[in-house]
Design an enzyme around this catalytic site. Structure first.
Site, PDB file in Angstrom:
ATOM      1  N   LYS A 156       0.674  -1.142  -0.197  1.00 38.50           N
ATOM      2  CA  LYS A 156      -0.089  -0.053  -0.250  1.00 38.50           C
ATOM      3  C   LYS A 156       0.962   1.241   0.080  1.00 38.50           C
ATOM      4  CE  LYS A 156      -3.339  -2.914  -0.286  1.00 38.50           C
ATOM      5  NZ  LYS A 156      -3.764  -3.099  -1.539  1.00 38.50           N
TER       6      LYS A 156
ATOM      7  N   GLU B 185      -2.795   7.817   7.964  1.00 42.98           N
ATOM      8  CA  GLU B 185      -3.658   8.578   7.121  1.00 42.98           C
ATOM      9  C   GLU B 185      -4.837   9.162   7.844  1.00 42.98           C
ATOM     10  OE1 GLU B 185      -3.730   6.368   2.834  1.00 42.98           O
ATOM     11  OE2 GLU B 185      -5.621   6.473   3.914  1.00 42.98           O
TER      12      GLU B 185
ATOM     13  N   ARG C  75      -7.774  -6.687  -9.735  1.00 46.78           N
ATOM     14  CA  ARG C  75      -8.630  -7.964  -9.823  1.00 46.78           C
ATOM     15  C   ARG C  75     -10.039  -7.677 -10.232  1.00 46.78           C
ATOM     16  NH1 ARG C  75     -11.380  -7.234  -5.428  1.00 46.78           N
ATOM     17  NH2 ARG C  75     -10.187  -6.420  -3.638  1.00 46.78           N
TER      18      ARG C  75
END
Lengths: 160, 454
Positions: free
Chosen positions: B117, B199, B291
């Site tokens: 990430k 974050e 995906r």
């Protein structure tokens, strides 16, 4: 062959112009039941009649999960308190792989002691002793599968 | 090359979904099934089934060796990984390549670029996207400084996490230290990677994502989806396009997603997840899913494409057969997930045998499911039983159709979220459109207070 949603839609279009409010369709591979409900909408119930075309012999399937040792009391006792699985799932004796077990045979527990976890659909559920006493039996091996209501351990409430 | 035989390394509704497209394209399917799934509906519908391993996912659906072994034994020329399990696993993509089997998905490098990430965050910055204020932290001192800079509440995320797992919200400085320790040890245990990052936590946020498709050269977007109805970061309802968005924001979201895809020379189907800050009318890059996604049918409903077919075409090495200008997004679609869970007992899983399953059919309604009367919901895997999708010329028509469809559907034998979803779809906040990610909690509290039970 399978019916697609478009196929079913076409069948319903035909039925809408008919007096019928249900239809059952069966082939060697599937059965489809269509029903009109009170509000005029339709619903389906499907059944796949085909069996799986398994490429390898079923005998191989028998070899299954590794099951650890089971620890039992020498004598069958009726005064022990059962600790049952909260849900069907995989029984783990330790919080994570490689970690020491929550409890060993003979361990002293309180009612709210976590004695194991059972993993069901990716969720870890804590299993509590439920009674104070000592762990008298561990009925399932680590990482084995516990069916609904299976007894995981037995607690001896009379032990000091 | 034309693909002739595909190994489906997955289970449940997505296995059937992939089969449907393969059947239409004349491609043979071999399903790799664990012992718990050898008699499942997908196993009975596949052209062939090959045993993958024991029921536990770690030894079957999550084992690269087992999956590649099954593909070899099946003589498959390609492998479709579905979603979840190994679908974004670079090691599987590499092992397929080494075995001469086409992995239907992005390149191993692309999987690595977005699977981590923090790396995805730097790629997003390099591609010109805005990321949520925050960054990586290597020690407590850094974290305290960064959190103060970003402002509380902050979100601690696992670098190796994703799909909503490995996140912790910290409301105030006093709780940071303890939350960091817990997050690091949980990340190490769950993802094998203890790294975490911080974050800003956006209170009034909406989860909006953009579907992209690339062939390694061209990248197009197929519109937005709103997935703000979530419980513990797991999506419950998704719709396309995202409603109640200022048009200029929507256009900027499309552009951002395509820029990100171009930056990676992306190949295959992918989703760029964004966090839309409703108060600031601004959005941040969250992560990319490399995906097919659970919620892909709502995009199919508004763009008219079969996304599995597009994945297969790209895997065959063909260029995209259309340009961005040829993508037309029309109407509206909403999907709700029906899970085998008891919401009144904190969404406790409810595996077992489905004694009866009835689903709605009708104009604009699609049901993707592997459940029929007599089917088993094994306790080993996730609880998704069905996705009910309704399309309409606008949102209110789609919503009306979906409500009607749920009313005509019935699942007996296991406890399902069918009734809860029906109530949620009718709740004022959802009907109005554009609820934020905290909406579900509010809804659930009032639903419970109103005296509803399972």
């Amino acid at each position: 062959m399978q019916l697609t949603d478009d196929d079913v839609q076409a069948i319903i279009k035909l039925l809408e112009t008919s007096p019928y409010s249900d239809l059952e369709l069966e082939t060697p591979e599937f059965r489809l039941t269509l029903r009109r409900s009170d509000d005029g909408g339709w619903s389906r119930e499907s059944a796949t009649l085909k069996t799986a075309n398994l490429q390898r012999p079923a005998a191989e399937v028998a070899a299954s999960t590794t099951v650890g040792d089971v620890a039992r009391a020498d004598v069958v006792r009726t005064d022990l308190i059962d600790v049952r699985t909260p849900l069907p799932g995989t029984f783990y004796r330790s919080p994570k792989p490689g970690a020491p077990p929550f409890v060993e045979l003979g361990a002293q527990v309180a009612a709210n002691t976590v004695v194991a976890i059972v993993e069901t659909m990716k969720l870890m559920n804590s299993v509590y002793a439920g009674a104070a006493g000592r762990v008298a039996e561990i009925c399932l091996g680590d990482a084995s599968f516990a069916e609904q209501d299976v007894v995981l351990m037995r607690i001896d409430p009379t032990a000091p | 090359m034309m693909l002739r035989r595909i190994l489906i390394a997955n289970r449940g509704e997505i296995a059937l979904r992939v089969m449907r497209t393969c059947e239409r394209l004349g491609i043979e399917t071999v399903l790799a099934a664990s012992d718990a799934d050898l008699n499942s509906v997908p196993a009975r519908r596949a052209d062939r089934v090959i045993r993958l391993g024991p029921a536990a996912a770690a030894a079957s659906y999550l084992s690269v060796d087992a999956v590649v072994g099954a593909a070899r034994a099946a003589g498959a020329d390609a492998l479709h990984p579905g979603y979840g399990f190994l679908s974004e696993n670079a090691e599987l993509a590499r092992a397929c390549a080494a075995a001469g089997i086409i992995f239907i998905g992005p390149t191993p490098d692309q999987l690595l670029a977005v699977g981590d990430k923090l790396r995805a965050r730097s790629h997003a910055i390099a591609a010109g996207l805005t990321v949520a204020p925050g960054g990586d932290v290597s020690n407590h001192e850094d974290a305290v400084k960064l959190a103060a800079q970003v402002g509380y509440p902050v979100l601690i995320k696992a670098v190796g996490g994703g799909g909503g797992r490995g996140m912790k919200r910290v409301a105030e400085p006093g709780g940071l230290s303890e939350a960091l320790d817990l997050a690091i040890s949980e990340a190490a245990a769950a993802f094998g990677d203890p790294r975490i990052y911080l974050e800003r936590y956006v209170a009034a946020g909406r989860h909006v994502e953009v579907q992209i498709l690339g062939d390694g050269h061209q990248v197009v977007h197929l519109g937005t989806r709103d997935c703000s109805i979530q419980r513990r970061y797991q999506k419950l309802i998704e719709e396309a396009p995202a409603p109640q968005l200022p048009e200029d924001v929507r256009v900027r979201m499309h552009e951002a997603a395509v820029s990100f895809g171009r930056h990676l020379s992306y190949r295959g189907l992918g989703t760029v997840e964004l966090l839309y800050d409703v108060e600031r009318e601004n959005f941040y890059f969250l992560e990319m899913n490399a995906r097919i996604q659970v919620e892909h049918p709502v995009t199919e409903a508004i763009c008219g494409l079969d996304l599995v077919e597009q994945q297969i075409r790209v895997a065959e090495g063909r260029p995209l057969s259309f340009t961005q200008a040829e993508v037309h997004l029309t109407g509206h679609a909403i999907e709700c997930r029906i899970n085998a869970e008891d919401w009144s007992r904190d969404f406790r899983p409810s595996p077992g045998r489905v004694t009866r399953a009835i689903f709605a059919v009708g104009e604009g309604i699609r049901v993707d499911t592997h459940i029929e009367s007599g089917a088993d919901v094994p306790p080993y895997y996730d609880s998704l039983m069905a996705k009910v999708i309704a399309r309409g010329s606008d949102r209110s028509q789609a919503l009306g159709r979906l409500c009607g469809a749920l009313e005509r559907s019935q699942i007996c034998g296991v406890t399902s979220t069918l009734q809860l979803q029906a109530a949620l779809l009718r709740s004022p906040g959802f009907v109005a459109g554009g609820p934020t990610t905290d909406y579900f909690r509010t809804f659930l509290d009032s639903h419970q207070a109103a005296g509803h039970a399972g």
